[in-house]
Design a protein around this motif. Structure first.
Motif, short mmCIF file in Angstrom:
data_model
loop_
_atom_site.label_atom_id
_atom_site.label_comp_id
_atom_site.label_asym_id
_atom_site.label_seq_id
_atom_site.Cartn_x
_atom_site.Cartn_y
_atom_site.Cartn_z
N VAL A 1 -2.99 3.54 -3.06
CA VAL A 1 -3.25 2.40 -3.93
C VAL A 1 -2.70 1.13 -3.28
O VAL A 1 -1.68 1.18 -2.59
CB VAL A 1 -2.62 2.64 -5.34
N ALA A 2 -3.42 0.04 -3.48
CA ALA A 2 -2.93 -1.28 -3.05
C ALA A 2 -2.45 -1.99 -4.31
O ALA A 2 -3.18 -2.05 -5.32
CB ALA A 2 -4.05 -2.08 -2.39
N GLU A 3 -1.24 -2.48 -4.25
CA GLU A 3 -0.60 -3.05 -5.43
C GLU A 3 -0.17 -4.49 -5.17
O GLU A 3 0.39 -4.79 -4.11
CB GLU A 3 0.62 -2.18 -5.76
N MET B 1 -4.66 -3.41 -7.22
CA MET B 1 -5.70 -4.22 -6.60
C MET B 1 -6.89 -3.37 -6.16
O MET B 1 -8.03 -3.83 -6.16
CB MET B 1 -5.13 -4.94 -5.38
N GLY B 2 -6.62 -2.13 -5.75
CA GLY B 2 -7.65 -1.24 -5.26
C GLY B 2 -7.05 0.09 -4.89
O GLY B 2 -5.83 0.27 -4.94
N TYR B 3 -7.91 1.03 -4.53
CA TYR B 3 -7.42 2.35 -4.12
C TYR B 3 -8.44 3.03 -3.22
O TYR B 3 -9.60 2.63 -3.15
CB TYR B 3 -7.10 3.24 -5.33
N ILE B 4 -7.96 4.05 -2.53
CA ILE B 4 -8.83 4.92 -1.74
C ILE B 4 -8.46 6.36 -2.08
O ILE B 4 -7.28 6.67 -2.27
CB ILE B 4 -8.73 4.65 -0.23
N ILE C 1 0.87 -1.17 0.00
CA ILE C 1 0.00 0.00 0.00
C ILE C 1 0.90 1.22 0.00
O ILE C 1 1.79 1.34 0.83
CB ILE C 1 -0.95 0.01 1.20
N ARG C 2 0.70 2.08 -0.99
CA ARG C 2 1.55 3.25 -1.15
C ARG C 2 0.71 4.41 -1.66
O ARG C 2 -0.45 4.23 -2.04
CB ARG C 2 2.69 2.95 -2.13
#
Length: 174
Positions: free
Chosen positions: A45-47, A54-57, A4-5
């Motif tokens: 973002v989740a990578e 994979m997803g994001y916020i 997550i970055r």
């Protein structure tokens, strides 16, 4: 292993597959860019290995006084990566930033009234329905404004539900 970055400009060219879910609200590029420029701490973002998103916020901080709060504009996880607690991790990250860095009173979000899996997930994370917003989504579907009090809201005043629904034009935007 999931990383997550912070979201970066290059991710704008790679995250479209995550937005394919019909319940995911999508925006134009300038909208994403404005969030990235104004609230970079709230855009993550989740990578997956191989740099697959994979997803994001995406969120922001807004309001004044006891209405100072973190807001979740969008959180989504690609279908193939659901049920791995990614949304929960992303939500906790935004909540931590709102609480510890920006000293917000609460975090809020809007969700489609028909999106029962998301509503249940938010409830498990401690969110409550603060109010119903009539015809919030495209003038057709109601939205639920859900809130979670943070440590600054000791009495949890921000979570006391309103008794009657509101319309989109009655919402306060800061």
């Amino acid at each position: 292993m999931t990383t997550i970055r912070r979201f970066c400009c290059e991710d704008l060219l790679r995250f479209a597959p995550v937005n394919l879910d019909h319940l995911t609200e999508t925006f134009n590029m300038s909208f994403y860019m404005s969030y990235l420029a104004r609230w970079p701490d709230y855009f993550h973002v989740a990578e997956a290995p191989g740099n697959r998103i994979m997803g994001y916020i995406m969120g922001k901080v807004e309001g004044q006084g006891e209405s100072w709060h973190g807001h979740v504009t969008a959180v989504t996880v690609a279908c193939e990566y659901r049920r791995q607690q990614l949304a929960k991790k992303l939500m906790h990250l935004l909540e931590d930033i709102s609480n510890n860095i920006d000293k917000a009173y609460f975090v809020d979000l809007f969700v489609r009234a028909s999106n029962l899996p998301a509503i249940k997930m938010y409830e498990k994370l401690g969110y409550v329905v603060y109010r119903r917003v009539l015809r919030y989504y495209s003038g057709e579907e109601d939205g639920l404004d859900m809130r979670k009090a943070l440590s600054r809201d000791v009495e949890k005043k921000s979570m006391v539900p309103l008794k009657k629904p509101v319309t989109p034009d009655e919402l306060e935007y800061d």
